[in-house]
Design a protein around this motif. Sequence first.
Motif, mmCIF file in Angstrom:
data_model
loop_
_atom_site.group_PDB
_atom_site.id
_atom_site.type_symbol
_atom_site.label_atom_id
_atom_site.label_comp_id
_atom_site.label_asym_id
_atom_site.label_seq_id
_atom_site.Cartn_x
_atom_site.Cartn_y
_atom_site.Cartn_z
ATOM 1 N N ARG A 37 0.828 -1.222 0.000
ATOM 2 C CA ARG A 37 0.000 0.000 0.000
ATOM 3 C C ARG A 37 0.857 1.265 0.000
ATOM 4 O O ARG A 37 0.492 2.266 -0.600
ATOM 5 C CB ARG A 37 -0.905 0.013 1.228
ATOM 6 C CG ARG A 37 -2.150 -0.811 1.091
ATOM 7 C CD ARG A 37 -3.114 -0.534 2.228
ATOM 8 N NE ARG A 37 -2.600 -0.976 3.517
ATOM 9 C CZ ARG A 37 -2.758 -2.194 4.030
ATOM 10 N NH1 ARG A 37 -3.419 -3.104 3.348
ATOM 11 N NH2 ARG A 37 -2.271 -2.502 5.199
ATOM 12 N N ASP A 38 2.004 1.195 0.663
ATOM 13 C CA ASP A 38 2.858 2.378 0.796
ATOM 14 C C ASP A 38 3.904 2.491 -0.317
ATOM 15 O O ASP A 38 4.659 3.456 -0.348
ATOM 16 C CB ASP A 38 3.580 2.349 2.147
ATOM 17 C CG ASP A 38 2.618 2.405 3.318
ATOM 18 O OD1 ASP A 38 1.491 2.906 3.137
ATOM 19 O OD2 ASP A 38 2.997 1.939 4.413
ATOM 20 N N CYS A 39 3.953 1.520 -1.212
ATOM 21 C CA CYS A 39 5.012 1.465 -2.222
ATOM 22 C C CYS A 39 4.543 2.114 -3.528
ATOM 23 O O CYS A 39 3.449 1.848 -4.013
ATOM 24 C CB CYS A 39 5.399 0.008 -2.463
ATOM 25 S SG CYS A 39 6.738 -0.178 -3.646
ATOM 26 N N SER A 40 5.421 2.929 -4.113
ATOM 27 C CA SER A 40 5.097 3.551 -5.399
ATOM 28 C C SER A 40 6.016 3.067 -6.520
ATOM 29 O O SER A 40 5.727 3.301 -7.690
ATOM 30 C CB SER A 40 5.182 5.072 -5.275
ATOM 31 O OG SER A 40 6.481 5.449 -4.879
ATOM 32 N N ASP A 41 7.086 2.376 -6.186
ATOM 33 C CA ASP A 41 8.028 1.858 -7.185
ATOM 34 C C ASP A 41 7.440 0.604 -7.848
ATOM 35 O O ASP A 41 7.098 -0.367 -7.181
ATOM 36 C CB ASP A 41 9.358 1.528 -6.505
ATOM 37 C CG ASP A 41 10.370 0.962 -7.473
ATOM 38 O OD1 ASP A 41 10.565 1.554 -8.542
ATOM 39 O OD2 ASP A 41 10.965 -0.094 -7.131
ATOM 40 N N THR A 43 8.718 -1.745 -9.789
ATOM 41 C CA THR A 43 9.503 -2.970 -9.654
ATOM 42 C C THR A 43 9.321 -3.573 -8.264
ATOM 43 O O THR A 43 9.124 -4.785 -8.118
ATOM 44 C CB THR A 43 10.996 -2.682 -9.915
ATOM 45 O OG1 THR A 43 11.126 -2.089 -11.211
ATOM 46 C CG2 THR A 43 11.825 -3.945 -9.842
ATOM 47 N N GLU A 44 9.364 -2.735 -7.267
ATOM 48 C CA GLU A 44 9.184 -3.201 -5.891
ATOM 49 C C GLU A 44 7.762 -3.716 -5.680
ATOM 50 O O GLU A 44 7.545 -4.709 -4.989
ATOM 51 C CB GLU A 44 9.507 -2.074 -4.898
ATOM 52 C CG GLU A 44 9.340 -2.454 -3.449
ATOM 53 C CD GLU A 44 10.292 -3.543 -2.967
ATOM 54 O OE1 GLU A 44 10.076 -4.037 -1.845
ATOM 55 O OE2 GLU A 44 11.230 -3.912 -3.693
ATOM 56 N N ARG A 45 6.777 -3.053 -6.289
ATOM 57 C CA ARG A 45 5.389 -3.510 -6.175
ATOM 58 C C ARG A 45 5.228 -4.913 -6.776
ATOM 59 O O ARG A 45 4.590 -5.775 -6.190
ATOM 60 C CB ARG A 45 4.425 -2.538 -6.863
ATOM 61 C CG ARG A 45 4.234 -1.234 -6.097
ATOM 62 C CD ARG A 45 3.228 -0.312 -6.779
ATOM 63 N NE ARG A 45 1.890 -0.876 -6.842
ATOM 64 C CZ ARG A 45 1.010 -0.866 -5.830
ATOM 65 N NH1 ARG A 45 1.342 -0.321 -4.680
ATOM 66 N NH2 ARG A 45 -0.193 -1.394 -5.986
ATOM 67 N N ARG A 103 7.571 -7.183 -7.056
ATOM 68 C CA ARG A 103 8.237 -8.116 -6.155
ATOM 69 C C ARG A 103 7.354 -8.430 -4.957
ATOM 70 O O ARG A 103 7.208 -9.593 -4.569
ATOM 71 C CB ARG A 103 9.575 -7.543 -5.676
ATOM 72 C CG ARG A 103 10.404 -8.548 -4.864
ATOM 73 C CD ARG A 103 11.554 -7.887 -4.135
ATOM 74 N NE ARG A 103 11.106 -7.026 -3.051
ATOM 75 C CZ ARG A 103 10.658 -7.461 -1.867
ATOM 76 N NH1 ARG A 103 10.554 -8.740 -1.612
ATOM 77 N NH2 ARG A 103 10.297 -6.594 -0.925
ATOM 78 N N LEU A 104 6.732 -7.393 -4.378
ATOM 79 C CA LEU A 104 5.853 -7.596 -3.220
ATOM 80 C C LEU A 104 4.643 -8.453 -3.582
ATOM 81 O O LEU A 104 4.247 -9.346 -2.827
ATOM 82 C CB LEU A 104 5.404 -6.248 -2.655
ATOM 83 C CG LEU A 104 6.470 -5.432 -1.933
ATOM 84 C CD1 LEU A 104 5.969 -4.017 -1.663
ATOM 85 C CD2 LEU A 104 6.882 -6.121 -0.636
ATOM 86 N N ILE A 105 4.055 -8.198 -4.753
ATOM 87 C CA ILE A 105 2.897 -8.978 -5.192
ATOM 88 C C ILE A 105 3.284 -10.448 -5.373
ATOM 89 O O ILE A 105 2.554 -11.349 -4.963
ATOM 90 C CB ILE A 105 2.293 -8.385 -6.477
ATOM 91 C CG1 ILE A 105 1.633 -7.032 -6.162
ATOM 92 C CG2 ILE A 105 1.304 -9.342 -7.134
ATOM 93 C CD1 ILE A 105 1.250 -6.220 -7.379
ATOM 94 N N ALA A 106 4.446 -10.697 -5.958
ATOM 95 C CA ALA A 106 4.908 -12.072 -6.151
ATOM 96 C C ALA A 106 5.153 -12.756 -4.802
ATOM 97 O O ALA A 106 4.791 -13.930 -4.615
ATOM 98 C CB ALA A 106 6.181 -12.084 -6.990
ATOM 99 N N GLU A 107 5.736 -12.031 -3.866
ATOM 100 C CA GLU A 107 6.001 -12.603 -2.548
ATOM 101 C C GLU A 107 4.693 -12.880 -1.798
ATOM 102 O O GLU A 107 4.549 -13.913 -1.139
ATOM 103 C CB GLU A 107 6.896 -11.670 -1.735
ATOM 104 C CG GLU A 107 7.440 -12.323 -0.489
ATOM 105 C CD GLU A 107 8.525 -11.510 0.189
ATOM 106 O OE1 GLU A 107 8.872 -11.880 1.326
ATOM 107 O OE2 GLU A 107 9.015 -10.522 -0.388
ATOM 108 N N ILE A 108 3.727 -11.979 -1.922
ATOM 109 C CA ILE A 108 2.415 -12.198 -1.291
ATOM 110 C C ILE A 108 1.751 -13.442 -1.888
ATOM 111 O O ILE A 108 1.195 -14.270 -1.156
ATOM 112 C CB ILE A 108 1.514 -10.955 -1.450
ATOM 113 C CG1 ILE A 108 2.042 -9.815 -0.579
ATOM 114 C CG2 ILE A 108 0.066 -11.278 -1.094
ATOM 115 C CD1 ILE A 108 1.405 -8.466 -0.850
ATOM 116 N N ALA A 109 1.824 -13.596 -3.204
ATOM 117 C CA ALA A 109 1.220 -14.762 -3.865
ATOM 118 C C ALA A 109 1.871 -16.055 -3.374
ATOM 119 O O ALA A 109 1.188 -17.045 -3.101
ATOM 120 C CB ALA A 109 1.347 -14.634 -5.380
ATOM 121 N N LEU A 110 3.192 -16.036 -3.247
ATOM 122 C CA LEU A 110 3.900 -17.210 -2.758
ATOM 123 C C LEU A 110 3.477 -17.555 -1.323
ATOM 124 O O LEU A 110 3.181 -18.710 -1.005
ATOM 125 C CB LEU A 110 5.408 -16.971 -2.823
ATOM 126 C CG LEU A 110 6.292 -18.090 -2.253
ATOM 127 C CD1 LEU A 110 6.144 -19.356 -3.082
ATOM 128 C CD2 LEU A 110 7.734 -17.642 -2.203
#
Length: 100
Positions: free
Chosen positions: A71-75, A77-79, A81-88
């Motif tokens: 929610r706090d991320c605007s980058d 590439t980082e978003r 990565r976070l989405i992939a990690e959440i899915a995992l």
Amino acid sequence: MDHPLIDLINARIARAEADGAFDDLAGSGQPLDLSDRTDDAAMNRILRDNGAVPEVVALSRDISRLREALRDCSDRTERRRLIAEIALLDTRLEIAKQRG
């Protein structure tokens, strides 16, 4: 078969006991709490006393933390990565739930 260092270990424990290293331990002189006498009671007590939680709880906490970071991320590439990690972690959470 005894551990090769058992004599050294016992000597150090005896020396520490003689020096009073165990005199002020918490619960000293109190009866043991044997109320939860299952096969895993000692392990469960150690885990509980050290803040361990079931895998489902730990994964849920990690997912919540990552969603907050997302929610706090605007980058972009980082978003991703976070989405992939959440899915995992979501997948691992579902597997952990099925195991019971």
